[in-house]
Motif scaffolding. Structure first.
Motif, PDB file in Angstrom:
ATOM      1  N   MET A   1      56.084  42.394  40.284  1.00  0.00           N
ATOM      2  CA  MET A   1      57.404  41.889  39.924  1.00  0.00           C
ATOM      3  C   MET A   1      58.474  42.581  40.744  1.00  0.00           C
ATOM      4  SD  MET A   1      58.651  39.582  37.710  1.00  0.00           S
ATOM      5  CE  MET A   1      59.899  38.942  38.839  1.00  0.00           C
ATOM      6  N   GLU A   2      58.331  43.891  40.952  1.00  0.00           N
ATOM      7  CA  GLU A   2      59.284  44.629  41.780  1.00  0.00           C
ATOM      8  C   GLU A   2      59.265  44.121  43.218  1.00  0.00           C
ATOM      9  OE1 GLU A   2      58.323  48.740  41.402  1.00  0.00           O
ATOM     10  OE2 GLU A   2      58.871  48.849  39.276  1.00  0.00           O
ATOM     11  N   MET A   3      58.063  43.828  43.724  1.00  0.00           N
ATOM     12  CA  MET A   3      57.937  43.301  45.080  1.00  0.00           C
ATOM     13  C   MET A   3      58.641  41.953  45.210  1.00  0.00           C
ATOM     14  SD  MET A   3      53.902  44.212  45.696  1.00  0.00           S
ATOM     15  CE  MET A   3      53.778  43.216  47.186  1.00  0.00           C
ATOM     16  N   VAL A   4      58.409  41.070  44.244  1.00  0.00           N
ATOM     17  CA  VAL A   4      59.026  39.742  44.268  1.00  0.00           C
ATOM     18  C   VAL A   4      60.541  39.856  44.123  1.00  0.00           C
ATOM     19  CG1 VAL A   4      59.229  37.545  43.013  1.00  0.00           C
ATOM     20  CG2 VAL A   4      56.960  38.536  43.486  1.00  0.00           C
TER      21      VAL A   4
ATOM     22  N   ALA B   1      49.303  38.538  48.966  1.00  0.00           N
ATOM     23  CA  ALA B   1      48.770  37.200  48.679  1.00  0.00           C
ATOM     24  C   ALA B   1      47.569  36.873  49.563  1.00  0.00           C
ATOM     25  CB  ALA B   1      49.862  36.151  48.875  1.00  0.00           C
ATOM     26  N   VAL B   2      47.611  37.296  50.824  1.00  0.00           N
ATOM     27  CA  VAL B   2      46.529  36.998  51.762  1.00  0.00           C
ATOM     28  C   VAL B   2      45.295  37.841  51.474  1.00  0.00           C
ATOM     29  CG1 VAL B   2      45.825  37.222  54.180  1.00  0.00           C
ATOM     30  CG2 VAL B   2      48.013  36.148  53.618  1.00  0.00           C
ATOM     31  N   ASP B   3      45.502  39.094  51.111  1.00  0.00           N
ATOM     32  CA  ASP B   3      44.387  40.038  50.998  1.00  0.00           C
ATOM     33  C   ASP B   3      43.757  40.124  49.626  1.00  0.00           C
ATOM     34  OD1 ASP B   3      44.570  40.758  53.632  1.00  0.00           O
ATOM     35  OD2 ASP B   3      45.939  42.412  53.277  1.00  0.00           O
ATOM     36  N   ASP B   4      44.406  39.584  48.612  1.00  0.00           N
ATOM     37  CA  ASP B   4      43.913  39.783  47.254  1.00  0.00           C
ATOM     38  C   ASP B   4      44.147  38.513  46.440  1.00  0.00           C
ATOM     39  OD1 ASP B   4      43.504  40.552  44.565  1.00  0.00           O
ATOM     40  OD2 ASP B   4      44.123  42.600  44.964  1.00  0.00           O
ATOM     41  N   VAL B   5      43.064  37.843  46.065  1.00  0.00           N
ATOM     42  CA  VAL B   5      43.191  36.609  45.290  1.00  0.00           C
ATOM     43  C   VAL B   5      43.918  36.862  43.977  1.00  0.00           C
ATOM     44  CG1 VAL B   5      41.911  34.827  44.055  1.00  0.00           C
ATOM     45  CG2 VAL B   5      41.194  35.522  46.344  1.00  0.00           C
ATOM     46  N   GLN B   6      43.572  37.957  43.295  1.00  0.00           N
ATOM     47  CA  GLN B   6      44.255  38.267  42.043  1.00  0.00           C
ATOM     48  C   GLN B   6      45.724  38.575  42.302  1.00  0.00           C
ATOM     49  OE1 GLN B   6      43.154  41.860  39.860  1.00  0.00           O
ATOM     50  NE2 GLN B   6      43.405  40.769  37.927  1.00  0.00           N
ATOM     51  N   GLY B   7      46.003  39.194  43.443  1.00  0.00           N
ATOM     52  CA  GLY B   7      47.396  39.468  43.790  1.00  0.00           C
ATOM     53  C   GLY B   7      48.202  38.187  43.894  1.00  0.00           C
ATOM     54  N   ALA B   8      47.607  37.141  44.475  1.00  0.00           N
ATOM     55  CA  ALA B   8      48.299  35.854  44.584  1.00  0.00           C
ATOM     56  C   ALA B   8      48.592  35.277  43.206  1.00  0.00           C
ATOM     57  CB  ALA B   8      47.455  34.878  45.405  1.00  0.00           C
ATOM     58  N   GLU B   9      47.669  35.449  42.268  1.00  0.00           N
ATOM     59  CA  GLU B   9      47.887  34.951  40.906  1.00  0.00           C
ATOM     60  C   GLU B   9      49.072  35.654  40.259  1.00  0.00           C
ATOM     61  OE1 GLU B   9      44.111  35.699  39.071  1.00  0.00           O
ATOM     62  OE2 GLU B   9      43.292  33.765  39.659  1.00  0.00           O
TER      63      GLU B   9
ATOM     64  N   PRO C   1      46.840  46.383  54.743  1.00  0.00           N
ATOM     65  CA  PRO C   1      45.922  45.474  54.072  1.00  0.00           C
ATOM     66  C   PRO C   1      44.879  46.163  53.224  1.00  0.00           C
ATOM     67  CG  PRO C   1      46.098  45.038  56.437  1.00  0.00           C
ATOM     68  CD  PRO C   1      46.744  46.353  56.165  1.00  0.00           C
ATOM     69  N   SER C   2      44.623  45.606  52.051  1.00  0.00           N
ATOM     70  CA  SER C   2      43.595  46.178  51.182  1.00  0.00           C
ATOM     71  C   SER C   2      42.254  45.552  51.493  1.00  0.00           C
ATOM     72  CB  SER C   2      43.959  45.916  49.713  1.00  0.00           C
ATOM     73  OG  SER C   2      44.064  44.539  49.498  1.00  0.00           O
ATOM     74  N   ALA C   3      41.211  46.076  50.880  1.00  0.00           N
ATOM     75  CA  ALA C   3      39.883  45.525  51.098  1.00  0.00           C
ATOM     76  C   ALA C   3      39.815  44.135  50.498  1.00  0.00           C
ATOM     77  CB  ALA C   3      38.837  46.427  50.445  1.00  0.00           C
ATOM     78  N   PRO C   4      39.012  43.232  51.068  1.00  0.00           N
ATOM     79  CA  PRO C   4      38.939  41.868  50.532  1.00  0.00           C
ATOM     80  C   PRO C   4      38.347  41.865  49.144  1.00  0.00           C
ATOM     81  CG  PRO C   4      37.217  42.254  52.149  1.00  0.00           C
ATOM     82  CD  PRO C   4      38.134  43.439  52.205  1.00  0.00           C
ATOM     83  N   PRO C   5      38.783  40.915  48.287  1.00  0.00           N
ATOM     84  CA  PRO C   5      38.271  40.852  46.920  1.00  0.00           C
ATOM     85  C   PRO C   5      36.782  40.550  46.913  1.00  0.00           C
ATOM     86  CG  PRO C   5      39.454  38.855  47.469  1.00  0.00           C
ATOM     87  CD  PRO C   5      39.683  39.809  48.599  1.00  0.00           C
ATOM     88  N   ALA C   6      36.077  41.140  45.975  1.00  0.00           N
ATOM     89  CA  ALA C   6      34.651  40.888  45.872  1.00  0.00           C
ATOM     90  C   ALA C   6      34.421  39.465  45.418  1.00  0.00           C
ATOM     91  CB  ALA C   6      34.021  41.868  44.886  1.00  0.00           C
ATOM     92  N   ALA C   7      33.513  38.787  46.057  1.00  0.00           N
ATOM     93  CA  ALA C   7      33.219  37.407  45.676  1.00  0.00           C
ATOM     94  C   ALA C   7      32.424  37.393  44.389  1.00  0.00           C
ATOM     95  CB  ALA C   7      32.412  36.731  46.789  1.00  0.00           C
ATOM     96  N   PRO C   8      32.639  36.376  43.533  1.00  0.00           N
ATOM     97  CA  PRO C   8      31.898  36.280  42.291  1.00  0.00           C
ATOM     98  C   PRO C   8      30.410  36.179  42.571  1.00  0.00           C
ATOM     99  CG  PRO C   8      33.717  34.725  42.348  1.00  0.00           C
ATOM    100  CD  PRO C   8      33.583  35.287  43.721  1.00  0.00           C
ATOM    101  N   SER C   9      29.608  36.684  41.654  1.00  0.00           N
ATOM    102  CA  SER C   9      28.166  36.629  41.847  1.00  0.00           C
ATOM    103  C   SER C   9      27.664  35.225  41.563  1.00  0.00           C
ATOM    104  CB  SER C   9      27.475  37.622  40.909  1.00  0.00           C
ATOM    105  OG  SER C   9      27.820  37.354  39.577  1.00  0.00           O
ATOM    106  N   SER C  10      27.317  34.529  42.609  1.00  0.00           N
ATOM    107  CA  SER C  10      26.798  33.180  42.491  1.00  0.00           C
ATOM    108  C   SER C  10      25.923  32.906  43.698  1.00  0.00           C
ATOM    109  CB  SER C  10      27.941  32.162  42.449  1.00  0.00           C
ATOM    110  OG  SER C  10      27.432  30.865  42.582  1.00  0.00           O
ATOM    111  N   PRO C  11      24.731  32.393  43.518  1.00  0.00           N
ATOM    112  CA  PRO C  11      23.843  32.143  44.653  1.00  0.00           C
ATOM    113  C   PRO C  11      24.378  31.076  45.589  1.00  0.00           C
ATOM    114  CG  PRO C  11      22.986  31.153  42.643  1.00  0.00           C
ATOM    115  CD  PRO C  11      24.134  32.023  42.238  1.00  0.00           C
TER     116      PRO C  11
END
Length: 246
Positions: free
Chosen positions: A77-80, A104-112, A6-16
């Motif tokens: 693409m290779e993974m899929v 997909a679980v660990d990276d939001v951009q990865g899921a995209e 597992p990779s580190a969780p994606p950084a959340a967008p900067s929003s209060p």
């Protein structure tokens, strides 16, 4: 009618207004997190980044044109491809699916990127590959929180209905898709399964989750003209459980 590490969780967008993401313990940590934690972080994170089928969605395809993203896209693409290889042994398919699931679980951009590659894989002119791709999509929908939001858009459903319409009308799809009764039957089964998972949670007036409402609307529109098969209860829900905000 037509039937059938597992990779580190994606950084959340900067929003209060955006809460800090819940901690992850492993590739399957999300299934152990409380529903409240998922609902407070995951949904707001996806909404903040503009989920599919909602105005403001960032254009992934435009982002993919950036040179710095090409290597990552090729890797995904290779993974899929490995996870949907029609002639691979079951053990290799399971290992490849686990690799895609972890991303997909660990990276939001990865899921995209995964859904972009899955939609591309549907264009293969091999029914066995397309069926394996539907199996992968089913796997992800059941196990990844909010993954359904990546397919709740016209582009994805145009491909789904393209397979189905070819079998009903005999008219070739604009996407040059393989003509297969097995593929069409699998699609209408999954669409009904997804819609029925959402119905008790979303309910009328269906304004709580526009992506889920999009899938329900597609099902209801099509069932006026298509006989959808019955969906038996699954050991694992057809969509990763979501929390109603009503």
């Amino acid at each position: 009618s037509f039937c059938s590490s597992p990779s580190a969780p994606p950084a959340a967008p900067s929003s209060p207004d955006l809460p800090a993401p819940p901690p992850r313990r492993d590739a399957h940590a999300d299934r152990h997190l409380s529903r409240a934690a998922l609902d407070s972080w995951s949904q707001k994170y996806y909404d903040y980044n503009a989920m599919p089928a909602v105005p403001g969605m960032s254009d992934l395809r435009a982002a993919l044109k950036k040179k710095r993203n090409h290597v990552f896209l090729d890797t995904v693409m290779e993974m899929v491809n490995r996870a949907t290889h029609a002639g691979a042994k079951k053990e290799k398919i399971r290992a490849a699916r686990a690799e895609v699931l972890a991303l997909a679980v660990d990276d939001v951009q990865g899921a995209e990127y995964i859904i972009e590659c899955v939609l591309k894989r549907f264009r293969e002119l091999d029914a066995n590959v397309v069926m394996a791709t539907l199996d992968l999509l089913d796997h992800l929908m059941r196990r990844v929180p909010y993954f359904y939001r990546y397919i709740a858009n016209k582009r994805a459903f145009d491909i789904f209905w393209g397979f189905v319409d070819q079998m009903i009308t005999g008219k070739p799809s604009k996407f040059e898709l393989i003509s297969s009764a097995d593929v069409a039957s699998r699609i209408i089964f999954l669409v009904r399964a997804w819609a029925e998972e959402f119905e008790p949670v979303i309910g009328p007036p269906r304004k709580l989750d526009q992506a889920a409402s999009f899938i329900i609307a597609n099902y209801e529109q099509r069932r006026l003209h298509i006989s959808f098969p019955e969906v038996p209860p699954g050991r694992i829900p057809y969509v990763y459980p979501i929390v109603s905000k009503r």
